[in-house]
Design a protein around this motif. Structure first.
Motif, PDB file in Angstrom:
ATOM      1  N   THR A   7       0.837  -1.203   0.000  1.00 47.04           N
ATOM      2  CA  THR A   7       0.000   0.000   0.000  1.00 47.04           C
ATOM      3  C   THR A   7       0.872   1.254   0.000  1.00 47.04           C
ATOM      4  OG1 THR A   7      -0.144   0.008   2.418  1.00 47.04           O
ATOM      5  CG2 THR A   7      -1.864  -1.158   1.197  1.00 47.04           C
ATOM      6  N   ILE A   8       0.341   2.307  -0.577  1.00 48.64           N
ATOM      7  CA  ILE A   8       1.000   3.614  -0.586  1.00 48.64           C
ATOM      8  C   ILE A   8      -0.095   4.672  -0.434  1.00 48.64           C
ATOM      9  CG2 ILE A   8       0.957   3.697  -3.120  1.00 48.64           C
ATOM     10  CD1 ILE A   8       3.536   5.343  -3.004  1.00 48.64           C
ATOM     11  N   SER A   9       0.089   5.599   0.468  1.00 52.13           N
ATOM     12  CA  SER A   9      -0.930   6.618   0.696  1.00 52.13           C
ATOM     13  C   SER A   9      -1.058   7.522  -0.520  1.00 52.13           C
ATOM     14  CB  SER A   9      -0.580   7.454   1.931  1.00 52.13           C
ATOM     15  OG  SER A   9       0.570   8.253   1.692  1.00 52.13           O
ATOM     16  N   PHE A  10      -2.213   8.150  -0.635  1.00 51.76           N
ATOM     17  CA  PHE A  10      -2.448   9.038  -1.778  1.00 51.76           C
ATOM     18  C   PHE A  10      -1.419  10.161  -1.814  1.00 51.76           C
ATOM     19  CE2 PHE A  10      -4.282  12.744  -3.813  1.00 51.76           C
ATOM     20  CZ  PHE A  10      -4.806  12.226  -4.987  1.00 51.76           C
ATOM     21  N   LYS A  11      -1.155  10.767  -0.650  1.00 50.53           N
ATOM     22  CA  LYS A  11      -0.203  11.890  -0.606  1.00 50.53           C
ATOM     23  C   LYS A  11       1.210  11.445  -0.953  1.00 50.53           C
ATOM     24  CE  LYS A  11      -2.667  14.949   2.563  1.00 50.53           C
ATOM     25  NZ  LYS A  11      -2.637  15.692   3.855  1.00 50.53           N
ATOM     26  N   PHE A  12       1.634  10.288  -0.399  1.00 52.78           N
ATOM     27  CA  PHE A  12       2.976   9.808  -0.710  1.00 52.78           C
ATOM     28  C   PHE A  12       3.090   9.423  -2.178  1.00 52.78           C
ATOM     29  CE2 PHE A  12       6.478   6.772  -0.904  1.00 52.78           C
ATOM     30  CZ  PHE A  12       7.454   7.453  -0.180  1.00 52.78           C
ATOM     31  N   CYS A  13       2.007   8.921  -2.741  1.00 53.13           N
ATOM     32  CA  CYS A  13       1.984   8.591  -4.169  1.00 53.13           C
ATOM     33  C   CYS A  13       2.215   9.840  -5.009  1.00 53.13           C
ATOM     34  CB  CYS A  13       0.650   7.941  -4.531  1.00 53.13           C
ATOM     35  SG  CYS A  13       0.486   7.443  -6.260  1.00 53.13           S
ATOM     36  N   MET A  14       1.541  10.939  -4.627  1.00 54.72           N
ATOM     37  CA  MET A  14       1.714  12.196  -5.343  1.00 54.72           C
ATOM     38  C   MET A  14       3.126  12.766  -5.148  1.00 54.72           C
ATOM     39  SD  MET A  14      -1.106  12.717  -6.993  1.00 54.72           S
ATOM     40  CE  MET A  14      -1.250  10.923  -7.173  1.00 54.72           C
ATOM     41  N   ILE A  15       3.670  12.586  -3.944  1.00 57.77           N
ATOM     42  CA  ILE A  15       5.046  13.041  -3.678  1.00 57.77           C
ATOM     43  C   ILE A  15       6.037  12.255  -4.523  1.00 57.77           C
ATOM     44  CG2 ILE A  15       6.883  13.103  -1.939  1.00 57.77           C
ATOM     45  CD1 ILE A  15       4.709  13.714   0.140  1.00 57.77           C
ATOM     46  N   GLN A  16       5.837  10.946  -4.612  1.00 55.18           N
ATOM     47  CA  GLN A  16       6.712  10.112  -5.436  1.00 55.18           C
ATOM     48  C   GLN A  16       6.610  10.507  -6.903  1.00 55.18           C
ATOM     49  OE1 GLN A  16       5.859   5.864  -6.371  1.00 55.18           O
ATOM     50  NE2 GLN A  16       7.791   5.434  -5.325  1.00 55.18           N
ATOM     51  N   LEU A  17       5.380  10.728  -7.362  1.00 51.61           N
ATOM     52  CA  LEU A  17       5.165  11.140  -8.750  1.00 51.61           C
ATOM     53  C   LEU A  17       5.894  12.445  -9.043  1.00 51.61           C
ATOM     54  CD1 LEU A  17       3.473  10.586 -11.411  1.00 51.61           C
ATOM     55  CD2 LEU A  17       1.808  12.190 -10.455  1.00 51.61           C
ATOM     56  N   THR A  74      -1.913  18.033 -13.435  1.00 52.08           N
ATOM     57  CA  THR A  74      -2.761  17.286 -14.367  1.00 52.08           C
ATOM     58  C   THR A  74      -3.505  16.162 -13.672  1.00 52.08           C
ATOM     59  OG1 THR A  74      -1.280  17.783 -16.214  1.00 52.08           O
ATOM     60  CG2 THR A  74      -2.767  15.912 -16.485  1.00 52.08           C
ATOM     61  N   ILE A  75      -2.829  15.429 -12.787  1.00 52.95           N
ATOM     62  CA  ILE A  75      -3.413  14.219 -12.206  1.00 52.95           C
ATOM     63  C   ILE A  75      -4.081  14.468 -10.867  1.00 52.95           C
ATOM     64  CG2 ILE A  75      -1.392  13.422 -10.889  1.00 52.95           C
ATOM     65  CD1 ILE A  75      -3.421  11.142 -13.176  1.00 52.95           C
ATOM     66  N   CYS A 103       4.184   4.909  -8.486  1.00 57.44           N
ATOM     67  CA  CYS A 103       3.127   5.787  -8.991  1.00 57.44           C
ATOM     68  C   CYS A 103       3.632   6.514 -10.231  1.00 57.44           C
ATOM     69  CB  CYS A 103       2.730   6.803  -7.920  1.00 57.44           C
ATOM     70  SG  CYS A 103       1.899   6.069  -6.504  1.00 57.44           S
ATOM     71  N   ASP A 104       2.961   6.322 -11.349  1.00 57.70           N
ATOM     72  CA  ASP A 104       3.331   7.005 -12.585  1.00 57.70           C
ATOM     73  C   ASP A 104       2.059   7.406 -13.315  1.00 57.70           C
ATOM     74  OD1 ASP A 104       5.057   8.168 -14.326  1.00 57.70           O
ATOM     75  OD2 ASP A 104       5.793   6.316 -15.218  1.00 57.70           O
ATOM     76  N   MET A 105       2.215   8.229 -14.337  1.00 59.55           N
ATOM     77  CA  MET A 105       1.066   8.871 -14.964  1.00 59.55           C
ATOM     78  C   MET A 105       0.096   7.886 -15.605  1.00 59.55           C
ATOM     79  SD  MET A 105       1.260  12.048 -14.269  1.00 59.55           S
ATOM     80  CE  MET A 105       0.048  12.735 -15.388  1.00 59.55           C
ATOM     81  N   TYR A 106       0.559   7.058 -16.521  1.00 59.47           N
ATOM     82  CA  TYR A 106      -0.355   6.193 -17.260  1.00 59.47           C
ATOM     83  C   TYR A 106      -1.041   5.155 -16.381  1.00 59.47           C
ATOM     84  CZ  TYR A 106       1.139   8.237 -21.702  1.00 59.47           C
ATOM     85  OH  TYR A 106       1.375   9.114 -22.742  1.00 59.47           O
ATOM     86  N   PRO A 107      -0.340   4.491 -15.439  1.00 57.73           N
ATOM     87  CA  PRO A 107      -1.062   3.582 -14.531  1.00 57.73           C
ATOM     88  C   PRO A 107      -2.113   4.300 -13.690  1.00 57.73           C
ATOM     89  CG  PRO A 107       1.286   3.109 -14.483  1.00 57.73           C
ATOM     90  CD  PRO A 107       1.123   4.372 -15.266  1.00 57.73           C
ATOM     91  N   LEU A 108      -1.833   5.548 -13.283  1.00 57.77           N
ATOM     92  CA  LEU A 108      -2.809   6.307 -12.498  1.00 57.77           C
ATOM     93  C   LEU A 108      -4.005   6.722 -13.357  1.00 57.77           C
ATOM     94  CD1 LEU A 108      -0.486   8.544 -10.302  1.00 57.77           C
ATOM     95  CD2 LEU A 108      -2.089   6.816  -9.480  1.00 57.77           C
ATOM     96  N   LEU A 109      -3.751   7.057 -14.620  1.00 60.76           N
ATOM     97  CA  LEU A 109      -4.844   7.474 -15.499  1.00 60.76           C
ATOM     98  C   LEU A 109      -5.862   6.354 -15.707  1.00 60.76           C
ATOM     99  CD1 LEU A 109      -3.085   9.634 -18.273  1.00 60.76           C
ATOM    100  CD2 LEU A 109      -4.574  10.404 -16.420  1.00 60.76           C
TER     101      LEU A 109
END
Length: 309
Positions: free
Chosen positions: A89-99, A160-161, A177-183
């Motif tokens: 698991t990865i939190s939403f905020k940490f996912c955005m920080i990683q991105l 964008t995301i 966390c990357d753009m296309y998998p998140l989209l």
């Protein structure tokens, strides 16, 4: 700006679901990460402490190693931790920080490689004017511009995301966390967003890669005017740069210069430019560079000698 969704965390499927394979991959990626840290830190320290490596080329090489340290650290520790503990698991905020972090330093590396190509062009094609053109303040400005380019690229990706509605499931078929998998998890039409990501990612990679190929083509064409020793040294230096450029840009172009779709091979290619390339960069640059290896030996001897005194 607040995200318009109720998702507070994501589940990263990772590279494999097999526990035995996870342990093997954990050991392998831990080794890769340690080699990346040691190799790039060694380059940064050698260039910082050595009096002989004061040319613009080494200033940019040290900057590249520093970028690789942060870039790799934004991805590898989480990957290794997930493989070892099985916690995906990865939190939403940490996912955005990683991105944000991976695209900031990855984008900075794209522009920094272009700056390094320009430096080699001036050094080989205009050697008499090299120290005049590549003055210290010019090098600093070029470095700042490369970082600003990476920052702008990353901010656009994040904006964008971040505000899009994630309606589930919250499972990401990737190890980061990357753009296309998140989209794929967005519950609205993502065609326009996909075009924007293509322009901000794939188009930049393609244009910069084309400029790099042109610049190194011009450099190779100009080698006929150099002495035999000059050609050997120039080919060695440019060979290292071209190797790094190809290893980094070819997977990136495949990943981002296409419509917003994902393929099974994506994770393997992502490993190549997020884990393998930062590890190989120190080997590529040091093994083919006698000045760098000699400077490392001198510093090592100096440390050993001072330690015995």
């Amino acid at each position: 700006m607040e995200p318009r969704n109720n998702i507070t965390f994501f589940v990263l499927l990772g590279l494999t679901q097999n526990p035995k394979e996870q342990k093997v991959l954990c050991v392998m990626f831990l080794l890769f990460y340690l080699l990346t840290m040691v190799g790039n830190l060694l380059i940064v320290l050698t260039i910082t402490l050595s009096r002989t490596l004061d040319s613009p080329m080494y200033f940019f090489l040290g900057s590249l190693s520093f970028v690789d340290i942060i870039y790799s650290s934004s991805i590898s520790p989480k990957l290794i931790s997930n493989l070892f503990f099985g916690e995906k698991t990865i939190s939403f905020k940490f996912c955005m920080i990683q991105l944000f972090t991976e695209h900031f330093f990855g984008g900075s590396e794209v522009f920094l490689l272009l700056v390094m190509a320009y430096d080699r062009y001036v050094a080989i094609c205009k050697p008499l004017y090299y120290l005049i053109i590549m003055r210290q303040w010019v090098c600093v400005v070029l470095l700042v511009l490369s970082w600003f380019g990476g920052l702008l690229h990353s901010v656009i990706q994040l904006i964008t995301i971040y505000g899009l509605p994630f309606c589930g499931p919250n499972v990401i078929d990737h190890f980061m966390c990357d753009m296309y998998p998140l989209l794929k998890l967005i519950c609205t039409d993502t065609y326009v967003i996909g075009v924007l990501v293509l322009a901000n990612g794939g188009l930049i990679c393609m244009v910069v890669f084309l400029l790099l190929l042109i610049s190194y083509g011009v450099i190779l064409h100009s080698l006929k005017n150099l002495s035999k020793e000059g050609r050997r040294k120039a080919l060695s230096t440019c060979g290292s740069h071209v190797t790094v450029v190809v290893c980094f840009f070819v997977p990136c172009i495949f990943m981002y210069a296409r419509p917003a779709r994902t393929f099974p091979i994506d994770k393997s290619l992502s490993i190549f430019y997020t884990v393998i390339t930062p590890m190989l960069n120190p080997l590529i640059y040091t093994l083919r560079n006698s000045e760098m290896t000699n400077a490392m030996k001198k510093l090592w001897r100096r440390r050993v000698t001072s330690g015995h005194e």
